[in-house]
Design a protein around this motif. Structure first.
Motif, PDB file in Angstrom:
ATOM      1  N   SER A 159       0.852  -1.177   0.000  1.00 23.47           N
ATOM      2  CA  SER A 159       0.000   0.000   0.000  1.00 23.47           C
ATOM      3  C   SER A 159       0.892   1.233   0.000  1.00 23.47           C
ATOM      4  O   SER A 159       2.068   1.160   0.340  1.00 23.47           O
ATOM      5  N   ALA A 160       0.323   2.348  -0.398  1.00 16.26           N
ATOM      6  CA  ALA A 160       1.085   3.596  -0.403  1.00 16.26           C
ATOM      7  C   ALA A 160       0.148   4.746  -0.148  1.00 16.26           C
ATOM      8  O   ALA A 160      -1.038   4.685  -0.475  1.00 16.26           O
ATOM      9  N   GLU A 161       0.697   5.783   0.431  1.00 16.42           N
ATOM     10  CA  GLU A 161      -0.066   7.010   0.614  1.00 16.42           C
ATOM     11  C   GLU A 161       0.839   8.196   0.346  1.00 16.42           C
ATOM     12  O   GLU A 161       2.071   8.093   0.389  1.00 16.42           O
ATOM     13  N   ARG A 162       0.181   9.290   0.043  1.00 15.15           N
ATOM     14  CA  ARG A 162       0.904  10.539  -0.206  1.00 15.15           C
ATOM     15  C   ARG A 162       0.195  11.616   0.592  1.00 15.15           C
ATOM     16  O   ARG A 162      -0.947  11.974   0.306  1.00 15.15           O
ATOM     17  N   THR A 163       0.884  12.125   1.594  1.00 10.07           N
ATOM     18  CA  THR A 163       0.276  13.084   2.506  1.00 10.07           C
ATOM     19  C   THR A 163       0.531  14.508   2.028  1.00 10.07           C
ATOM     20  O   THR A 163       1.664  14.870   1.690  1.00 10.07           O
ATOM     21  N   GLY A 164      -0.520  15.320   2.006  1.00 14.72           N
ATOM     22  CA  GLY A 164      -0.378  16.729   1.674  1.00 14.72           C
ATOM     23  C   GLY A 164       0.174  16.976   0.295  1.00 14.72           C
ATOM     24  O   GLY A 164       0.744  18.046   0.037  1.00 14.72           O
ATOM     25  N   GLY A 165       0.035  16.005  -0.587  1.00 13.77           N
ATOM     26  CA  GLY A 165       0.535  16.174  -1.949  1.00 13.77           C
ATOM     27  C   GLY A 165       2.042  16.215  -2.041  1.00 13.77           C
ATOM     28  O   GLY A 165       2.591  16.649  -3.062  1.00 13.77           O
TER      29      GLY A 165
END
Lengths: 111, 113
Positions: free
Chosen positions: B66-72
């Motif tokens: 899984s992956a996420e990108r916080t605040g762009g």
């Protein structure tokens, strides 16, 4: 299936000679890009050529694109030992948003 | 300005453990990509973020990834219950927009023992 495929898989030449690598692809593209990778780490962008362009130059690099044959070539003139690396082509298919990379050509320049 | 940075540069973990890999893209780049590269192989696309749009997760090999990108900006790739076949170099890249020149980080070499 792989969009871009490089040929040859490996190439070894003497310093000062020219090196030519080819890339073939299957679908219509928006652009095609070439990257270099040293020592299995991050890639470095070399050249981007758009589908309506036929040739681009950057220093000792020359890239051609033949959309009728769905192929591109990267020519490195007057090769140097520092050009030893893996070279990848990457294609952006029309309507797509991400590049698809080929398996790369391993180039070795012998002093 | 600074290029794309990734941390850690090397990670050795035991099979079954979770790992987190971090990517700091170039400031202002709206597109961020994760790739995986096994020894001597090409790049395998994993996931793509573009601005505030839903990410393209079509390359993730299993639900352990899984992956996420916080605040762009910063992105984290998480691999749960690591397996030996997860061993590879994980590369992050960013660009000013989709399909444009990508700027790569130095990668994280993951070894699962």
């Amino acid at each position: 299936s792989q969009q871009g495929e490089e040929d040859p898989q490996a190439l070894s030449i003497q310093e000062g000679e020219n090196a030519t690598m080819n890339c073939s692809y299957k679908t219509s593209i928006n652009n095609l890009q070439w990257y270099r990778q040293n020592s299995g780490r991050g890639l470095v962008h070399l050249i981007l050529i758009r589908s309506n362009e036929r040739e681009k130059h950057s220093g000792r690099l020359r890239v051609t694109l033949d959309t009728s044959k769905k192929s591109s070539s990267l020519l490195i003139t007057a090769s140097r030992a520092a050009d030893t690396a893996s070279y990848f082509c990457a294609t952006l298919a029309q309507g797509a948003q991400k590049l698809v990379f080929g398996q790369g050509t391993r180039l070795t320049i012998n002093p | 300005g600074a290029g794309v940075s990734q941390s850690p540069s090397n990670k050795v973990t035991e099979k079954g453990k979770d790992v987190e890999l971090r990517c700091d893209p170039i400031s202002g780049h709206t597109a961020l990509y994760w790739y995986r590269q096994s020894l001597g192989q090409g790049l395998e696309f994993l996931i793509y973020f573009q601005g505030n749009s839903a990410p393209d997760k079509s390359g993730l090999p299993s639900d352990r990834f899984s992956a996420e990108r916080t605040g762009g900006s910063v992105s984290t790739l998480t691999i749960q219950r690591t397996q030996q076949e997860d061993s590879a170099v994980y590369l992050c890249a960013s660009s000013t927009g989709p399909g444009l020149e990508q700027y790569f980080g130095p990668g994280t070499r993951l070894t699962v023992t």
